[in-house]
Design a protein around this motif. Sequence first.
Motif, PDB file in Angstrom:
ATOM      1  N   LEU A   4      24.727  41.971  43.236  1.00  0.00           N
ATOM      2  CA  LEU A   4      25.509  40.769  43.483  1.00  0.00           C
ATOM      3  C   LEU A   4      26.942  41.027  43.035  1.00  0.00           C
ATOM      4  CD1 LEU A   4      22.506  40.009  42.192  1.00  0.00           C
ATOM      5  CD2 LEU A   4      23.267  37.701  42.690  1.00  0.00           C
ATOM      6  N   TYR A   5      27.872  41.012  43.956  1.00  0.00           N
ATOM      7  CA  TYR A   5      29.275  41.241  43.652  1.00  0.00           C
ATOM      8  C   TYR A   5      29.982  39.890  43.556  1.00  0.00           C
ATOM      9  CZ  TYR A   5      28.207  46.008  45.106  1.00  0.00           C
ATOM     10  OH  TYR A   5      27.652  47.260  45.212  1.00  0.00           O
ATOM     11  N   TYR A   6      30.666  39.647  42.431  1.00  0.00           N
ATOM     12  CA  TYR A   6      31.250  38.329  42.228  1.00  0.00           C
ATOM     13  C   TYR A   6      32.727  38.402  41.845  1.00  0.00           C
ATOM     14  CZ  TYR A   6      30.754  39.274  37.206  1.00  0.00           C
ATOM     15  OH  TYR A   6      30.847  39.841  35.957  1.00  0.00           O
ATOM     16  N   PHE A   7      33.412  37.300  42.115  1.00  0.00           N
ATOM     17  CA  PHE A   7      34.781  37.065  41.644  1.00  0.00           C
ATOM     18  C   PHE A   7      34.811  35.663  41.080  1.00  0.00           C
ATOM     19  CE2 PHE A   7      38.909  35.064  42.383  1.00  0.00           C
ATOM     20  CZ  PHE A   7      39.749  35.924  41.677  1.00  0.00           C
ATOM     21  N   SER A   8      35.442  35.495  39.895  1.00  0.00           N
ATOM     22  CA  SER A   8      35.392  34.183  39.243  1.00  0.00           C
ATOM     23  C   SER A   8      36.604  33.979  38.356  1.00  0.00           C
ATOM     24  CB  SER A   8      34.103  34.080  38.415  1.00  0.00           C
ATOM     25  OG  SER A   8      33.929  32.791  37.888  1.00  0.00           O
ATOM     26  N   PRO A  30      31.242  42.617  38.774  1.00  0.00           N
ATOM     27  CA  PRO A  30      32.528  42.041  39.176  1.00  0.00           C
ATOM     28  C   PRO A  30      33.171  42.907  40.251  1.00  0.00           C
ATOM     29  CG  PRO A  30      32.739  43.148  37.059  1.00  0.00           C
ATOM     30  CD  PRO A  30      31.279  43.185  37.407  1.00  0.00           C
ATOM     31  N   LEU A  31      33.504  42.324  41.385  1.00  0.00           N
ATOM     32  CA  LEU A  31      34.013  43.147  42.494  1.00  0.00           C
ATOM     33  C   LEU A  31      35.385  43.741  42.191  1.00  0.00           C
ATOM     34  CD1 LEU A  31      36.313  41.375  44.245  1.00  0.00           C
ATOM     35  CD2 LEU A  31      34.266  40.219  45.056  1.00  0.00           C
ATOM     36  N   LEU A  32      36.128  43.134  41.260  1.00  0.00           N
ATOM     37  CA  LEU A  32      37.449  43.676  40.921  1.00  0.00           C
ATOM     38  C   LEU A  32      37.361  45.052  40.270  1.00  0.00           C
ATOM     39  CD1 LEU A  32      39.385  40.601  39.475  1.00  0.00           C
ATOM     40  CD2 LEU A  32      39.748  41.721  41.680  1.00  0.00           C
ATOM     41  N   LYS A  56      41.756  35.931  47.828  1.00  0.00           N
ATOM     42  CA  LYS A  56      42.357  37.151  48.363  1.00  0.00           C
ATOM     43  C   LYS A  56      41.643  38.431  47.939  1.00  0.00           C
ATOM     44  CE  LYS A  56      45.471  35.042  50.742  1.00  0.00           C
ATOM     45  NZ  LYS A  56      45.377  35.024  52.218  1.00  0.00           N
ATOM     46  N   PRO A  57      41.251  38.579  46.666  1.00  0.00           N
ATOM     47  CA  PRO A  57      40.544  39.815  46.302  1.00  0.00           C
ATOM     48  C   PRO A  57      39.184  39.963  46.964  1.00  0.00           C
ATOM     49  CG  PRO A  57      40.600  38.283  44.457  1.00  0.00           C
ATOM     50  CD  PRO A  57      41.531  37.741  45.484  1.00  0.00           C
ATOM     51  N   VAL A  58      38.537  38.839  47.257  1.00  0.00           N
ATOM     52  CA  VAL A  58      37.251  38.895  47.958  1.00  0.00           C
ATOM     53  C   VAL A  58      37.470  39.378  49.388  1.00  0.00           C
ATOM     54  CG1 VAL A  58      35.272  37.560  48.768  1.00  0.00           C
ATOM     55  CG2 VAL A  58      36.256  37.077  46.525  1.00  0.00           C
ATOM     56  N   GLU A  59      38.480  38.837  50.033  1.00  0.00           N
ATOM     57  CA  GLU A  59      38.790  39.268  51.396  1.00  0.00           C
ATOM     58  C   GLU A  59      39.143  40.746  51.426  1.00  0.00           C
ATOM     59  OE1 GLU A  59      41.881  38.156  55.026  1.00  0.00           O
ATOM     60  OE2 GLU A  59      41.328  36.624  53.542  1.00  0.00           O
ATOM     61  N   ALA A  60      39.937  41.201  50.448  1.00  0.00           N
ATOM     62  CA  ALA A  60      40.315  42.618  50.392  1.00  0.00           C
ATOM     63  C   ALA A  60      39.082  43.502  50.173  1.00  0.00           C
ATOM     64  CB  ALA A  60      41.326  42.839  49.274  1.00  0.00           C
ATOM     65  N   ALA A 263      37.955  38.050  31.510  1.00  0.00           N
ATOM     66  CA  ALA A 263      38.794  39.249  31.435  1.00  0.00           C
ATOM     67  C   ALA A 263      38.010  40.519  31.733  1.00  0.00           C
ATOM     68  CB  ALA A 263      39.446  39.343  30.062  1.00  0.00           C
ATOM     69  N   SER A 264      36.705  40.515  31.463  1.00  0.00           N
ATOM     70  CA  SER A 264      35.888  41.708  31.651  1.00  0.00           C
ATOM     71  C   SER A 264      35.762  42.118  33.113  1.00  0.00           C
ATOM     72  CB  SER A 264      34.491  41.487  31.070  1.00  0.00           C
ATOM     73  OG  SER A 264      33.747  40.551  31.858  1.00  0.00           O
ATOM     74  N   GLN A 265      36.187  41.249  34.022  1.00  0.00           N
ATOM     75  CA  GLN A 265      36.123  41.580  35.450  1.00  0.00           C
ATOM     76  C   GLN A 265      37.155  42.619  35.854  1.00  0.00           C
ATOM     77  OE1 GLN A 265      35.516  37.984  38.190  1.00  0.00           O
ATOM     78  NE2 GLN A 265      36.199  37.022  36.284  1.00  0.00           N
ATOM     79  N   LYS A 266      38.222  42.729  35.088  1.00  0.00           N
ATOM     80  CA  LYS A 266      39.328  43.590  35.486  1.00  0.00           C
ATOM     81  C   LYS A 266      38.998  45.057  35.326  1.00  0.00           C
ATOM     82  CE  LYS A 266      42.415  41.362  32.881  1.00  0.00           C
ATOM     83  NZ  LYS A 266      43.739  40.911  32.366  1.00  0.00           N
ATOM     84  N   LEU A 267      39.489  45.846  36.261  1.00  0.00           N
ATOM     85  CA  LEU A 267      39.285  47.296  36.221  1.00  0.00           C
ATOM     86  C   LEU A 267      40.169  47.894  35.146  1.00  0.00           C
ATOM     87  CD1 LEU A 267      38.036  49.853  37.463  1.00  0.00           C
ATOM     88  CD2 LEU A 267      39.953  49.907  39.067  1.00  0.00           C
ATOM     89  N   LEU A 268      39.554  48.582  34.203  1.00  0.00           N
ATOM     90  CA  LEU A 268      40.305  49.197  33.117  1.00  0.00           C
ATOM     91  C   LEU A 268      40.632  50.649  33.435  1.00  0.00           C
ATOM     92  CD1 LEU A 268      38.249  47.819  30.086  1.00  0.00           C
ATOM     93  CD2 LEU A 268      40.337  46.880  31.087  1.00  0.00           C
ATOM     94  N   ASP A 269      41.816  51.084  33.039  1.00  0.00           N
ATOM     95  CA  ASP A 269      42.226  52.471  33.294  1.00  0.00           C
ATOM     96  C   ASP A 269      41.452  53.431  32.381  1.00  0.00           C
ATOM     97  OD1 ASP A 269      44.093  51.609  35.140  1.00  0.00           O
ATOM     98  OD2 ASP A 269      45.668  51.378  33.630  1.00  0.00           O
TER      99      ASP A 269
END
Length: 269
Positions: A4-8, A30-32, A56-60, A263-269
């Motif tokens: 399940l891929y989510y954005f929230s 998290p899809l991000l 927008k991120p879901v569409e991308a 915040a945990s959804q964000k992609l970390l470097d």
Amino acid sequence: MHTLYYFSGTGNSMHAAIELAKRTNGKAKPLLSVKDTSLSGEVGLIFPVYMNGLPKPVEAFIRQADFSKVTYLYAVTTHGGVPGKPEHYLKHLLEKYHQIALDDYHAIEMINNTPKGVAPKFLMHLDWETEITAEKRHEMLAREMAAIDTIAEAVNHRSIGFKEALVMGINKISWAGKLMWHIDSSPKLIFEVDDTCTGCGICEEVCLSNRIKLLDYPMWADMACYYCYACFNFCPQQAIYVKHYKKKMGRYHHPSMAQEAIASQKLLD
């Protein structure tokens, strides 16, 4: 495999994805922060309805992902009472970019927590915060859990209700609805902050588009915004506001979702 891929932005869709994953032997992601967008197996897309459409991120994510190995595809949206028909735009994107069909679609009514600062004042619901009472939150949680149980049963049985409805001519979208797909719906939203800001940094932490940089006060960079209102709703001082809305009468995020989860959804470097 069931993913399940989510954005929230304020936790509604994230909580729904986590709870649904528990009931369907799935894994919520998290899809991000997804690096490998080669999807496979059973896939769910969980996200909030923004301006009767997709964030927008879901569409991308949908445009970029590879759906060739997906065997079952469904979507779940969360909304504040006006669900619109985002499933048809999602269907349009999937057919246009991947020649794949959406098997099923579900919507969950949560709580409206958007001051809608992008709309003309006369079209806005300016007293939304008065509806976020303890009783309303309790009602929302009960409604959410009941909806997730129903959706889980459909997912576990691999329901193709949306696909069947289209074949039967049910759940159509109007020509006016299709026309909206061709209009740039990106709002020109400007966030501001007042002098009650303490510089705590929560807004920067939860900003999913990474456009907030904290100096003495938060600064919004001139870059793409996801319009998730996380900064607005998580500010403990209610110091962040938008045009037409400067009231400090309450904010909202899902009771079970803290700022660290968002915040945990964000992609970390």
